[in-house]
Design an enzyme around this catalytic site. Sequence first.
Site, mmCIF file in Angstrom:
data_model
loop_
_atom_site.group_PDB
_atom_site.id
_atom_site.type_symbol
_atom_site.label_atom_id
_atom_site.label_comp_id
_atom_site.label_asym_id
_atom_site.label_seq_id
_atom_site.Cartn_x
_atom_site.Cartn_y
_atom_site.Cartn_z
ATOM 1 N N GLU A 60 0.676 -0.928 0.103
ATOM 2 C CA GLU A 60 -0.180 0.313 -0.157
ATOM 3 C C GLU A 60 0.749 1.372 -0.097
ATOM 4 O OE1 GLU A 60 -1.052 -2.696 1.883
ATOM 5 O OE2 GLU A 60 -2.573 -3.019 1.227
ATOM 6 N N HIS A 129 -9.018 -5.289 10.744
ATOM 7 C CA HIS A 129 -9.577 -5.148 9.877
ATOM 8 C C HIS A 129 -10.683 -4.028 9.701
ATOM 9 C CE1 HIS A 129 -6.590 -7.815 8.503
ATOM 10 N NE2 HIS A 129 -7.402 -7.875 7.540
#
Lengths: 326, 360
Positions: A60, A129
């Site tokens: 990322e 998450h």
Amino acid sequence: MAVLTYREAVRAALSEEIERDENVVLMGEEVAQFNGAYKVSEGMLEKYGPKRVVDTPISEAGFIGMGVGASMLGVRPVMELMFWSFYSVAFDQILNNAANVRYMSGGQISCPIVIRGPANGGTNVGATHSHTPENVLANHPGIKVVVPSTPADAKGLLKSAIRDNDPVMFLENTILYGEKGEVSDDPEFLIPLGVADVKREGSDLTIVTYGRCVLHSLKAAEVLEKEHDVSVEIVDLRTIRPLDIDTVLKSVAKTHRVLIVEEQKPFASVGSQLSHMIQREAFDELDGPIHRLATIDAPAIYSPPVEVEQLPNPDRVVKAALAALA
Amino acid sequence: MSKKSTNTADVASSGSEKAPINAQLSPDAKIELYRQMVRIRRFEERSLRAYQAKKIGGFLHLYIGQEAVCVGSCSLMGKDDHVITAYRDHGHAMAVGMDTKPLMAELYGKATGCSKGKGGSMHYFAPDKNYWGGHGIVGGQIPLGAGLAYALKYKGLKGCALAFMGDGAVNQGAVHEAYNLAALWNLPVIFVIENNGYSMGTSQERSSAGPGLAQRAEAYGMAWGTCFGHDLYEVRATMDKFMTRAREESKPAVVEIDTYRYRGHSVADPDKTYRTREEVEEYRKTKDPINLFQEKLKSEKVLTDDLIEKIDAEARAEADLAAEFAEASPFPTPDDIQTDVYWEADNADKRASKGRLFFD
């Protein structure tokens, strides 16, 4: 008009903008060959080819930073985060580079990038998450933040976000991907950022909310009307920054009571900002203190039945609404 | 030197003045390269005096000693070549052609600065000169450099991106992620490690594992090379090879350029703890890039003592003029704080969004 799922509405926005502007490119983990981790981009690789729909490695900081750099030279990347939770490993790229480069260059550089993906709890994936970082993102001037609740809003707002010359953070929701709604198929169907939407009219209580909590609030409003004879108005912010506070204040002037519902941890949340602004700008309109319903203040619990209770849900909204009216 | 010796797999030969890219230089072009280095040094020396006189706030990371690296590299840039670097960015800014007045004014925090006094020393930008900063976080600019190369490739332009970093940046994750993407997608980017031996006050041997910094490129199947940064011809010969390859074949590379800074990490660094005075003096005496190039050009009969003196006097005068300009310029006002934040706020007539962009 057609009935689309939220997922299909996002895909329609991406597809239309890829067709409209040769500089728009969709990038992210599993967006191309895998057809999207949530099938948002299903079929897009086949239709638009590997130049426009690009699989990235799990990297990322690298690929978001790369997108930021490419956007400075005029590419308009739409970067998919498989979960917004993963923004933390790209934090420097998003909130130092994308957010600040215009300012630090004295306005010489624009960064027309969209970073999008789901940001929600409720799927039993635990604390790493389940982040909802809209408050963290909106705390950075230079950044815009959008959290759509319906398929139509998702499409109209994403198209506006892609055409925007500032970096826009677009927060979707895995639980909403399957929700259906009427969506315009006009390729110029745009919803401007910074316009709230009254999703339900009412006279006794204003619920200010956004994202999936709009759906919880709509369900709760039905119960409140049927069982408690309470008329609830629901203001869906849709965009966190820029913020349409005027629509909120207008509703407060009508109902005089406010409940803020958000899937955020309470400390320094979007709701904290809203309650400050409401008391500051509509103090005389309030018949009672501003109430807030947030996620119970702890990391996201895994245990499936308990996670439902940690997050806002229709029952919790009903209880919080009754408390706000007491 | 407390540096590890770099692997010399691809060190340019000492005959780099014969490399075509240098052999083709006219005497005037050589003089200009020399002049660039002198201008950078005098500008920075002047800025240090201004800092000591408390005209400049925050940090000031001086590039003194490293001038041949940015001048050599940026002198090779064509119209579709782009450059990005870290916070030791004054040299690169001048090497791409930025004017010294707005550069000095930026240090002074003035509205006439290149970033209107909003960026400071670490954040110089000139997109009109393909210069994308000036970045404060170690290694954070490297993915952006890969992105510049991505954009070039996406648009079908035959250019390359130069992404400069210091030797301290090579241990940052973002750098390795950018390496991987560049190699995976054959992006035309040259990652340039300006190895001055110290990441702030920590020597290379105390911070970086492995035999050499550029050699890490091998893990990504990328080409790499090293060269000496005190020799301007060698910098040009080495960089030209990799830049040409990047433009022609769209291939990335890592180039490690051995260099040295004479001043501390920033002016706040007393520079007493991690290296000896003797080490600095030894480098200055034997490897100063300006002195070495001066000697070379004298032996080539390109530079004369008169011209050397003239160039130096002009560079000092230019730096003084820049400082006078900065001194005389106005500061930005509190009203300027909230401009240049959003494109839409700065272009209100074209704004599509509604709602509040700013909060109080």
